[in-house]
Design a protein around this motif. Structure first.
Motif, PDB file in Angstrom:
ATOM      1  N   ASN A  14     -23.774  55.253 -32.711  1.00 59.50           N
ATOM      2  CA  ASN A  14     -23.167  56.583 -32.810  1.00 59.50           C
ATOM      3  C   ASN A  14     -22.333  56.710 -34.083  1.00 59.50           C
ATOM      4  OD1 ASN A  14     -21.039  54.967 -32.100  1.00 59.50           O
ATOM      5  ND2 ASN A  14     -20.449  56.124 -30.292  1.00 59.50           N
ATOM      6  N   LYS A  15     -22.317  55.651 -34.923  1.00 59.61           N
ATOM      7  CA  LYS A  15     -21.531  55.660 -36.156  1.00 59.61           C
ATOM      8  C   LYS A  15     -22.360  56.002 -37.389  1.00 59.61           C
ATOM      9  CE  LYS A  15     -18.361  52.197 -34.364  1.00 59.61           C
ATOM     10  NZ  LYS A  15     -17.900  50.816 -34.498  1.00 59.61           N
ATOM     11  N   GLY A  16     -23.586  55.455 -37.484  1.00 60.25           N
ATOM     12  CA  GLY A  16     -24.411  55.707 -38.664  1.00 60.25           C
ATOM     13  C   GLY A  16     -25.624  54.812 -38.700  1.00 60.25           C
ATOM     14  N   TRP A  17     -26.526  55.087 -39.669  1.00 56.59           N
ATOM     15  CA  TRP A  17     -27.751  54.299 -39.779  1.00 56.59           C
ATOM     16  C   TRP A  17     -27.457  52.859 -40.180  1.00 56.59           C
ATOM     17  CZ3 TRP A  17     -28.538  59.480 -41.759  1.00 56.59           C
ATOM     18  CH2 TRP A  17     -29.380  60.254 -40.944  1.00 56.59           C
ATOM     19  N   GLU A  18     -26.491  52.657 -41.048  1.00 55.49           N
ATOM     20  CA  GLU A  18     -26.145  51.291 -41.460  1.00 55.49           C
ATOM     21  C   GLU A  18     -25.666  50.479 -40.262  1.00 55.49           C
ATOM     22  OE1 GLU A  18     -22.988  49.023 -44.387  1.00 55.49           O
ATOM     23  OE2 GLU A  18     -23.618  51.061 -44.903  1.00 55.49           O
ATOM     24  N   ASP A  19     -24.863  51.076 -39.421  1.00 56.04           N
ATOM     25  CA  ASP A  19     -24.384  50.400 -38.216  1.00 56.04           C
ATOM     26  C   ASP A  19     -25.533  50.144 -37.247  1.00 56.04           C
ATOM     27  OD1 ASP A  19     -22.070  49.341 -36.755  1.00 56.04           O
ATOM     28  OD2 ASP A  19     -22.499  50.954 -35.322  1.00 56.04           O
ATOM     29  N   ALA A  20     -26.483  51.066 -37.158  1.00 54.36           N
ATOM     30  CA  ALA A  20     -27.657  50.860 -36.295  1.00 54.36           C
ATOM     31  C   ALA A  20     -28.479  49.671 -36.795  1.00 54.36           C
ATOM     32  CB  ALA A  20     -28.507  52.121 -36.247  1.00 54.36           C
ATOM     33  N   ALA A  21     -28.653  49.558 -38.109  1.00 59.13           N
ATOM     34  CA  ALA A  21     -29.387  48.414 -38.674  1.00 59.13           C
ATOM     35  C   ALA A  21     -28.631  47.119 -38.403  1.00 59.13           C
ATOM     36  CB  ALA A  21     -29.583  48.609 -40.178  1.00 59.13           C
ATOM     37  N   ARG A  22     -27.323  47.158 -38.537  1.00 56.49           N
ATOM     38  CA  ARG A  22     -26.498  45.978 -38.247  1.00 56.49           C
ATOM     39  C   ARG A  22     -26.646  45.583 -36.776  1.00 56.49           C
ATOM     40  NH1 ARG A  22     -22.123  47.939 -40.014  1.00 56.49           N
ATOM     41  NH2 ARG A  22     -22.412  47.198 -42.136  1.00 56.49           N
ATOM     42  N   ASN A  23     -26.673  46.574 -35.887  1.00 54.26           N
ATOM     43  CA  ASN A  23     -26.854  46.290 -34.462  1.00 54.26           C
ATOM     44  C   ASN A  23     -28.203  45.625 -34.193  1.00 54.26           C
ATOM     45  OD1 ASN A  23     -24.391  47.430 -33.853  1.00 54.26           O
ATOM     46  ND2 ASN A  23     -25.238  49.394 -33.218  1.00 54.26           N
ATOM     47  N   ALA A  24     -29.238  46.067 -34.898  1.00 59.00           N
ATOM     48  CA  ALA A  24     -30.569  45.462 -34.730  1.00 59.00           C
ATOM     49  C   ALA A  24     -30.548  43.988 -35.110  1.00 59.00           C
ATOM     50  CB  ALA A  24     -31.598  46.214 -35.571  1.00 59.00           C
ATOM     51  N   VAL A  25     -29.944  43.682 -36.252  1.00 61.12           N
ATOM     52  CA  VAL A  25     -29.891  42.288 -36.721  1.00 61.12           C
ATOM     53  C   VAL A  25     -28.994  41.449 -35.807  1.00 61.12           C
ATOM     54  CG1 VAL A  25     -29.195  40.770 -38.611  1.00 61.12           C
ATOM     55  CG2 VAL A  25     -30.424  42.888 -39.102  1.00 61.12           C
ATOM     56  N   ASP A  26     -27.844  41.999 -35.418  1.00 59.04           N
ATOM     57  CA  ASP A  26     -26.933  41.270 -34.526  1.00 59.04           C
ATOM     58  C   ASP A  26     -27.610  40.932 -33.208  1.00 59.04           C
ATOM     59  OD1 ASP A  26     -24.938  41.414 -36.421  1.00 59.04           O
ATOM     60  OD2 ASP A  26     -23.830  43.019 -35.414  1.00 59.04           O
ATOM     61  N   HIS A  27     -28.308  41.890 -32.644  1.00 54.77           N
ATOM     62  CA  HIS A  27     -28.972  41.664 -31.353  1.00 54.77           C
ATOM     63  C   HIS A  27     -30.134  40.676 -31.496  1.00 54.77           C
ATOM     64  CE1 HIS A  27     -29.689  42.621 -27.187  1.00 54.77           C
ATOM     65  NE2 HIS A  27     -30.982  42.723 -27.467  1.00 54.77           N
ATOM     66  N   ALA A  28     -30.942  40.835 -32.547  1.00 59.43           N
ATOM     67  CA  ALA A  28     -32.076  39.932 -32.762  1.00 59.43           C
ATOM     68  C   ALA A  28     -31.607  38.505 -33.015  1.00 59.43           C
ATOM     69  CB  ALA A  28     -32.935  40.416 -33.922  1.00 59.43           C
ATOM     70  N   SER A  29     -30.487  38.353 -33.713  1.00 59.28           N
ATOM     71  CA  SER A  29     -30.016  37.010 -34.069  1.00 59.28           C
ATOM     72  C   SER A  29     -29.525  36.209 -32.861  1.00 59.28           C
ATOM     73  CB  SER A  29     -28.917  37.084 -35.129  1.00 59.28           C
ATOM     74  OG  SER A  29     -27.758  37.686 -34.595  1.00 59.28           O
ATOM     75  N   LYS A  30     -29.379  36.860 -31.716  1.00 62.32           N
ATOM     76  CA  LYS A  30     -29.009  36.128 -30.497  1.00 62.32           C
ATOM     77  C   LYS A  30     -30.141  35.219 -30.023  1.00 62.32           C
ATOM     78  CE  LYS A  30     -25.790  39.655 -28.915  1.00 62.32           C
ATOM     79  NZ  LYS A  30     -25.524  40.692 -27.915  1.00 62.32           N
ATOM     80  N   THR A  31     -31.382  35.595 -30.315  1.00 58.85           N
ATOM     81  CA  THR A  31     -32.526  34.780 -29.877  1.00 58.85           C
ATOM     82  C   THR A  31     -33.433  34.340 -31.019  1.00 58.85           C
ATOM     83  OG1 THR A  31     -33.814  36.780 -29.427  1.00 58.85           O
ATOM     84  CG2 THR A  31     -32.599  35.821 -27.584  1.00 58.85           C
ATOM     85  N   VAL A  32     -33.328  34.987 -32.164  1.00 56.41           N
ATOM     86  CA  VAL A  32     -34.171  34.655 -33.313  1.00 56.41           C
ATOM     87  C   VAL A  32     -33.318  33.960 -34.365  1.00 56.41           C
ATOM     88  CG1 VAL A  32     -35.605  35.598 -35.159  1.00 56.41           C
ATOM     89  CG2 VAL A  32     -35.687  36.625 -32.881  1.00 56.41           C
ATOM     90  N   LYS A  33     -33.764  32.803 -34.805  1.00 55.21           N
ATOM     91  CA  LYS A  33     -33.031  32.041 -35.827  1.00 55.21           C
ATOM     92  C   LYS A  33     -33.705  32.201 -37.187  1.00 55.21           C
ATOM     93  CE  LYS A  33     -30.402  30.671 -32.574  1.00 55.21           C
ATOM     94  NZ  LYS A  33     -29.427  31.677 -32.239  1.00 55.21           N
ATOM     95  N   ASN A  34     -32.998  31.864 -38.230  1.00 54.44           N
ATOM     96  CA  ASN A  34     -33.506  31.859 -39.605  1.00 54.44           C
ATOM     97  C   ASN A  34     -33.960  33.236 -40.091  1.00 54.44           C
ATOM     98  OD1 ASN A  34     -33.162  29.007 -39.694  1.00 54.44           O
ATOM     99  ND2 ASN A  34     -35.120  28.765 -38.654  1.00 54.44           N
ATOM    100  N   ILE A  35     -33.203  34.285 -39.736  1.00 55.50           N
ATOM    101  CA  ILE A  35     -33.530  35.623 -40.218  1.00 55.50           C
ATOM    102  C   ILE A  35     -33.323  35.665 -41.726  1.00 55.50           C
ATOM    103  CG2 ILE A  35     -32.847  38.055 -40.183  1.00 55.50           C
ATOM    104  CD1 ILE A  35     -32.217  37.715 -37.203  1.00 55.50           C
ATOM    105  N   ARG A  36     -34.329  36.164 -42.432  1.00 61.94           N
ATOM    106  CA  ARG A  36     -34.292  36.198 -43.897  1.00 61.94           C
ATOM    107  C   ARG A  36     -34.041  37.588 -44.457  1.00 61.94           C
ATOM    108  NH1 ARG A  36     -36.635  31.688 -46.504  1.00 61.94           N
ATOM    109  NH2 ARG A  36     -36.079  29.914 -45.206  1.00 61.94           N
ATOM    110  N   SER A  37     -34.606  38.629 -43.801  1.00 63.35           N
ATOM    111  CA  SER A  37     -34.443  39.972 -44.348  1.00 63.35           C
ATOM    112  C   SER A  37     -34.685  41.017 -43.267  1.00 63.35           C
ATOM    113  CB  SER A  37     -35.422  40.211 -45.509  1.00 63.35           C
ATOM    114  OG  SER A  37     -36.753  40.188 -45.037  1.00 63.35           O
ATOM    115  N   VAL A  38     -34.260  42.233 -43.594  1.00 61.19           N
ATOM    116  CA  VAL A  38     -34.489  43.373 -42.707  1.00 61.19           C
ATOM    117  C   VAL A  38     -34.992  44.523 -43.579  1.00 61.19           C
ATOM    118  CG1 VAL A  38     -32.088  44.133 -42.841  1.00 61.19           C
ATOM    119  CG2 VAL A  38     -33.492  44.873 -40.934  1.00 61.19           C
ATOM    120  N   TYR A  39     -36.025  45.188 -43.116  1.00 55.82           N
ATOM    121  CA  TYR A  39     -36.617  46.324 -43.818  1.00 55.82           C
ATOM    122  C   TYR A  39     -36.464  47.557 -42.932  1.00 55.82           C
ATOM    123  CZ  TYR A  39     -40.266  49.444 -45.560  1.00 55.82           C
ATOM    124  OH  TYR A  39     -40.948  50.523 -46.021  1.00 55.82           O
TER     125      TYR A  39
END
Length: 66
Positions: A14-39
């Motif tokens: 509810n804050k912005g697109w940048e925060d939504a992208a951050r939420n995606a990476v934060d949530h994915a990083s709970k189970t996915v390791k070695n994240i290199r990039s986000v598109y």
């Protein structure tokens, strides 16, 4: 040689697109390791009473497979 894998994630904020992208990476990083990039594949928003109330992103997250 590295093996990379891509997953698609939908997230919102509810804050912005940048925060939504951050939420995606934060949530994915709970189970996915070695994240290199986000598109950022797509951006959208919902409107309530003439104002944006929810920002949405569709992102592709790339990570290295061990």
């Amino acid at each position: 040689m590295s093996i990379l894998k891509v997953i698609e994630v939908l997230a919102n904020s509810n804050k912005g697109w940048e925060d939504a992208a951050r939420n995606a990476v934060d949530h994915a990083s709970k189970t996915v390791k070695n994240i290199r990039s986000v598109y950022i594949n797509e951006q959208s928003a919902t409107v309530k009473d003439g104002k944006i109330d929810n920002y949405r992103v569709n992102v592709k997250i790339t990570f290295e497979v061990n």
